[in-house]
Design an enzyme around this catalytic site. Structure first.
Site, PDB file in Angstrom:
ATOM      1  CG  HIS A 305      -2.143   0.864   1.167  1.00 16.00           C
ATOM      2  ND1 HIS A 305      -3.254   0.510   1.730  1.00 16.00           N
ATOM      3  CD2 HIS A 305      -2.089   1.991   0.448  1.00 16.00           C
ATOM      4  CE1 HIS A 305      -4.099   1.518   1.372  1.00 16.00           C
ATOM      5  NE2 HIS A 305      -3.372   2.373   0.723  1.00 16.00           N
ATOM      6  NE  ARG A 412      -0.105  -4.544 -15.926  1.00 12.86           N
ATOM      7  CZ  ARG A 412       0.695  -3.462 -16.108  1.00 12.86           C
ATOM      8  NH1 ARG A 412       0.789  -2.532 -15.655  1.00 12.86           N
ATOM      9  NH2 ARG A 412       1.849  -3.937 -17.066  1.00 12.86           N
ATOM     10  NE  ARG A 448      -4.274  -7.091 -18.238  1.00 18.08           N
ATOM     11  CZ  ARG A 448      -3.118  -7.230 -18.100  1.00 18.08           C
ATOM     12  NH1 ARG A 448      -2.284  -7.032 -18.850  1.00 18.08           N
ATOM     13  NH2 ARG A 448      -2.590  -7.211 -16.806  1.00 18.08           N
ATOM     14  CD  GLU A 546      -0.982 -10.504 -23.094  1.00 16.66           C
ATOM     15  OE1 GLU A 546       0.156  -9.589 -22.432  1.00 16.66           O
ATOM     16  OE2 GLU A 546      -2.159 -10.665 -22.351  1.00 16.66           O
ATOM     17  CG  ASP A 570       2.903 -11.595 -20.786  1.00 15.88           C
ATOM     18  OD1 ASP A 570       3.790 -12.170 -19.890  1.00 15.88           O
ATOM     19  OD2 ASP A 570       1.961 -11.281 -20.166  1.00 15.88           O
ATOM     20  CB  CYS A 617      -1.013  -1.460 -22.884  1.00 16.50           C
ATOM     21  SG  CYS A 617      -1.316  -3.427 -23.228  1.00 16.50           S
TER      22      CYS A 617
HETATM   23  C1  PEP Z   1       2.097  -7.098 -21.384  1.00 16.41           C
HETATM   24  O1  PEP Z   1       2.275  -8.454 -21.200  1.00 16.41           O
HETATM   25  O2  PEP Z   1       2.890  -6.401 -22.095  1.00 16.41           O
HETATM   26  C2  PEP Z   1       1.310  -6.329 -20.442  1.00 16.41           C
HETATM   27  C3  PEP Z   1       1.024  -5.020 -20.795  1.00 16.41           C
HETATM   28  O3  PEP Z   1       0.549  -7.172 -19.533  1.00 16.41           O
HETATM   29  P1  PEP Z   1       1.448  -7.449 -17.952  1.00 16.41           P
HETATM   30  O4  PEP Z   1       2.476  -6.824 -17.853  1.00 16.41           O
HETATM   31  O5  PEP Z   1       0.138  -7.079 -17.183  1.00 16.41           O
HETATM   32  O6  PEP Z   1       1.510  -8.936 -18.045  1.00 16.41           O
HETATM   33 MG    MG Z   2       0.699  -9.591 -20.236  1.00 22.51          MG
END
Ligand code: PEP
Ligand code: MG
Length: 659
Positions: A305, A412, A448, A546, A570, A617
Site C-alpha cells: 500500500h 490491470r 483489461r 501478447e 509477455d 501497453c
Molecule cells: C504485457 O504483457 O505487455 C502487459 C502489458 O501485460 P502485463 O505486464 O500485465 O502482463
Molecule cells: Mg501481459
C-alpha cells in the site's frame, strides 16, 4: 415477532452490507436481532453482525420487538433478500482498512547506483527518484495500561474520560472523511475504521471493564484484544483482517486518553525522509504527503500500500529493509535512491554532492517536460497519437491526470482482485470502472479483464499446481472456465459503460474461439441486465496481442475485434522463450530483438489493413528511443506508466517536427 429468510446479499454481511443493515435497523425503535444457527446478536451493531459471519445463501432469522416491529421486519428482510433495493445514494467506500496494496511498478534500474560506502543499506526499489533530507524516525511506542485497579469513586470519572476520548476519535475520523483531499481508497480505509469506532461492541466491552475497576487504557487494550481475537477466529480471511482495524481504533482511543497526539506525522518537517518499521492505514491516510521527501520502511515491497501511495504522489521510496531499518533510528540525515533501492545513513559530502546532481538533473528533466502535459501529439499527416496511462487502482487516477494522460490504455483489474480478501463484488467492480470512466471521459478507458494465473494466485480462485504457470491456466483461459467470475466482471463493465468511454480487452488470447466465447457471455450479460432493468451500455471489445499465436492469426482476429493492444512484456518473453522474471536470460528478453520487432510489425499491419486501432501497453510503449518506430508501423495509441507520459509526448512531437 420474527421471520426467516435466505440471505441474498452478495458475499454475505461483510463490512459495508453490515453497516447498511445496521443503519436500516437503527431507523426503528424496536429491538432487532439477527439469528444464525441459534446465535442471536443485536442488528444495531455492525461489529457483532460481522462476527456472526453471515454468508450469501445462508438462512437467518430477524427478530423484532417493539412498536414498529412489523415495519422493521419488512425493511430488514427486504434488504437481506434484495440488497440493491432501497439503497441510499451514499457512495460506497471501496477499500476496507488494511487492504494490501498494489501494482508493482518496477523502478527503472538503468541508473547506476549512487555511492555511499559502508553506510549503505539495500531494500526494495518501490518508488523512483532521489532524495536527501533529515531523518524523521517514526517508531510509535507500544501503549501500556496503568495496570492499577480504580477506586469505586474514580469509576464514573474514568467512564466520562473514556467516552470523551471515543467522541474525539470519532470526530477526528468524521473530520478526515469530510476532507475533499482524501482519495477514494483512503476514504474507504477511514470509513471502515470509523464504523468500528462508532460501534458499541468495542466501546461497550471497554466500559464493562472500566466498571469492573480497570483503568480506561487497560480496558481499551483488553477490549480491543478480545474483539480482535473474535475476528481472528472466524474462518474468513476478510474478517480476520478486520482484527487489525479493531487494534487501530483501540490505539487511537488510548492515545487520546494518554494525551499523546498520535504519531504526529503531521509535524514532519518539509523534505524529511520518513523512517518507519511499518506505516498503518490510518496514519498513512492522514499524512501530509506533500511535505514528505522520501519513505523508508522495514516492511513492505513494490506491491504494498505504501509503495502505491508513494508512487502516485511522486515520493521516492525504499521499502522492505527488514531489521536493517533499526540502523536508521538514530540517523540524522538520510539519502535515498528509489531507483536502485539504496538508503545511505548520514551521507558524506561526496554522496550529498552526487545526490544533489541527480536530484537537480531529474527536476530539470521534469520541469522541461511539463509543457507536454496538455499537448495532443499530432503527426504531420494529422493523425493523433493517444498517449494514455497504465494504472491498476483508483488511487493512481490523479497521477495519470497530472501527467496529461489521454485516457487509460491499460487498467490491470487483477490488482482489484488481489487487494481484497475475497472476490470483488459486481457492485464494487461497477463502481470502480465507472469512477475511471468518469475521471477520463471523453477519453477512452481500456479495462483489461482479469489476467491472473498460478504465478499470482488470489483468494477465491483455486489454481492447480502447474509446472509452467506462464504457459498455463491464466488470463482469458481461466476466465472462460469460470463464467461465474468472468460474467460478474463483464456485467460490471457493461454497467460502468453508461458513465463514459469504457473499452474492454482480453489478455493472453491465443485462439479466435476465445473472443467468440467472450462475445456469447457479453450477450448473455447484456440480456440479463436488460431483463433486470439495470442501466447498461455496450463497449468496444479488443484483444491484447501478447502471444505468438495471436500475432500469427492477427489478420483473422482483426476482423472480430475493435482494437489491438500489444503487450510487449509477455510478447517478448513468449517470442524469445525467455522468462520475463528470470535475470539469467534477461539479455534475450529484449523487445528490440528483430524477432519481437517483426511480430509487432506483423500485428500493426494486420490491424491497419482491417482499419482497427492498434495500440501498445507493454513497457516498450514508453521508450522514447522506440516510439518513432512504433508510430511509423501504424500504432496510434501508446499506454505507459504516468511517469513516462510527458517524455513520450515529447518524442512524438519531435518525430512530427522531423516530418
Ligand atoms: C504485457 O504483457 O505487455 C502487459 C502489458 O501485460 P502485463 O505486464 O500485465 O502482463
Ligand atoms: Mg501481459
Amino acid at each position: 415477532m420474527e421471520r426467516s429468510t435466505i440471505v441474498r446479499v452478495h458475499e454475505g454481511l461483510h463490512a459495508r452490507p453490515a453497516t447498511r443493515f445496521v443503519k436500516l435497523a437503527k431507523g426503528f425503535e424496536s429491538d432487532v436481532e439477527l439469528i444464525k444457527d441459534g446465535k442471536a446478536v443485536s442488528a444495531k451493531s455492525s461489529v457483532k453482525l460481522m462476527l456472526l459471519a453471515v454468508k450469501e445463501n445462508q438462512e437467518v432469522t430477524v427478530r423484532a420487538n417493539g412498536a414498529d416491529a412489523i415495519e422493521a421486519l419488512e425493511a430488514l428482510i427486504g434488504y437481506l433478500e434484495n440488497p440493491r433495493a432501497g439503497l441510499d445514494d451514499e457512495a460506497e467506500a471501496q477499500s476496507p482498512a488494511n487492504d494490501a496494496g498494489q501494482e508493482a511498478a518496477p523502478a527503472p534500474g538503468s541508473v547506476p547506483a549512487a555511492p555511499g560506502g559502508a553506510n549503505r543499506l539495500r531494500g526494495v526499489a518501490a518508488s523512483e527518484g532521489f532524495a536527501v533530507g533529515p531523518a524523521f524516525a517514526h517508531f510509535p511506542p507500544d501503549i501500556a495500561g496503568q495496570g492499577r485497579m480504580l477506586r469505586a469513586e474514580e469509576i464514573k470519572g474514568e467512564i466520562d474520560r473514556f467516552r470523551t476520548a471515543v467522541g474525539a476519535v470519532q470526530a477526528r475520523m468524521d473530520h478526515a472523511l469530510a476532507q475533499d483531499s482524501l482519495s477514494a481508497g483512503d476514504r474507504g480505509i477511514v470509513a471502515a475504521l470509523r464504523d468500528i469506532a462508532a460501534d458499541d461492541s468495542l466501546t461497550g466491552e471497554a466500559e464493562g471493564l472500566i466498571k469492573g475497576g480497570n483503568d480506561a487504557v487497560s480496558a481499551v487494550i483488553t477490549a480491543a484484544s478480545t474483539i480482535a481475537a473474535e475476528f481472528s477466529a472466524v474462518d474468513d480471511h476478510y474478517l480476520n483482517a478486520r482484527a487489525d482495524d479493531v487494534h487501530a481504533v483501540g490505539r487511537q482511543i488510548c492515545l487520546v486518553l494518554l494525551g499523546q497526539d498520535d504519531v504526529s506525522l503531521e509535524n514532519i518537517p518539509e523534505g524529511a525522509i520518513l523512517i518507519a518499521d511499518d506505516i498503518g492505514a490510518w496514519d498513512l491516510a492522514r499524512a501530509p504527503l506533500k511535505r514528505i521527501g522520501g519513505v523508508v520502511c522495514g516492511h513492505g515491497g513494490a506491491t504494498s500500500h505504501i509503495a502505491i501511495i508513494a508512487r502516485s504522489h511522486g515520493i521516492p521510496a525504499v521499502l522492505g529493509l527488514g531489521d536493517q531499518v533499526n540502523a536508521l533510528r538514530t540517523a540524522r540525515d538520510v539519502a535515498l535512491d528509489g531507483n536502485a533501492g539504496h538508503v545511505i545513513i548520514d551521507p558524506d559530502e561526496a554522496t550529498r554532492a552526487d545526490f544533489a546532481g541527480r536530484i537537480e538533473a531529474a527536476a530539470k528533466e521534469r520541469a522541461g517536460l511539463t509543457v507536454f502535459k496538455t499537448v495532443t501529439p499530432k503527426l504531420a499527416d494529422g493523425r493523433i497519437i493517444e498517449v494514455a496511462a497504465n494504472i491498476g487502482s483508483l488511487e493512481e487516477i490523479e497521477a495519470a491526470q497530472e501527467a496529461g494522460a489521454m485516457g487509460i490504455g491499460l487498467f490491470r483489474t487483477e490488482l482489484l482482485f488481489m487487494r481484497h480478501m475475497h472476490l470483488p463484488s459486481e457492485d464494487m467492480q461497477a463502481e470502480t470502472y465507472a469512477a475511471l470512466a468518469k475521471a477520463f471521459a471523453p477519453y477512452p478507458v481500456i479495462v483489461r479483464t482479469l489476467d491472473i494465473g498460478g504465478d499470482k494466485p488470489i483468494a477465491g480462485i483455486e489454481f492447480p499446481d502447474e509446472e509452467n504457470p506462464f504457459l498455463g491456466w491464466r488470463g482469458i483461459r481461466m476466465c472462460l472456465d469460470r463464467p461465474d467470475i468472468f460474467k460478474r466482471q463483464l456485467r460490471a463493465l457493461l454497467r460502468a459503460a453508461v458513465h463514459g468511454n469504457i473499452k474492454v480487452m482480453l489478455p493472453m488470447v491465443s485462439d479466435i474461439s476465445e473472443v467468440r466465447q467472450t462475445r456469447v457471455l457479453v450477450d448473455e450479460c447484456t440480456a440479463e441486465l436488460k431483463a433486470e432493468g439495470v442501466p447498461h451500455a455496450s463497449f468496444d471489445l479488443g484483444v491484447m496481442i501478447e502471444t505468438p499465436a495471436a500475432v500469427l492469426i492477427a489478420p483473422a482476429l482483426a476482423k472480430e475485434v475493435a482494437f489491438f493492444s500489444i503487450g510487449t512484456n509477455d510478447l517478448t518473453q513468449y517470442i524469445m522463450a525467455a522468462d520475463r522474471l528470470n535475470p539469467t536470460v534477461a539479455k534475450l528478453n529484449d523487445v528490440t530483438n528483430p524477432a519481437v520487432m517483426s511480430a509487432i510489425e506483423m500485428t500493426a499491419k494486420a490491424g491497419v489493413a482491417a482499419g482497427i486501432m492498434v495500440g501498445m501497453c507493454g513497457e516498450a510503449a514508453g521508450r522514447p528511443d522506440l516510439i518513432a518506430t512504433f508510430v511509423k508501423m501504424g500504432l496510434t495509441e501508446l499506454s505507459m506508466s504516468p511517469a513516462s507520459i510527458q517524455r513520450a509526448k515529447k518524442a512524438i512531437m519531435a518525430m512530427a517536427a522531423e516530418g
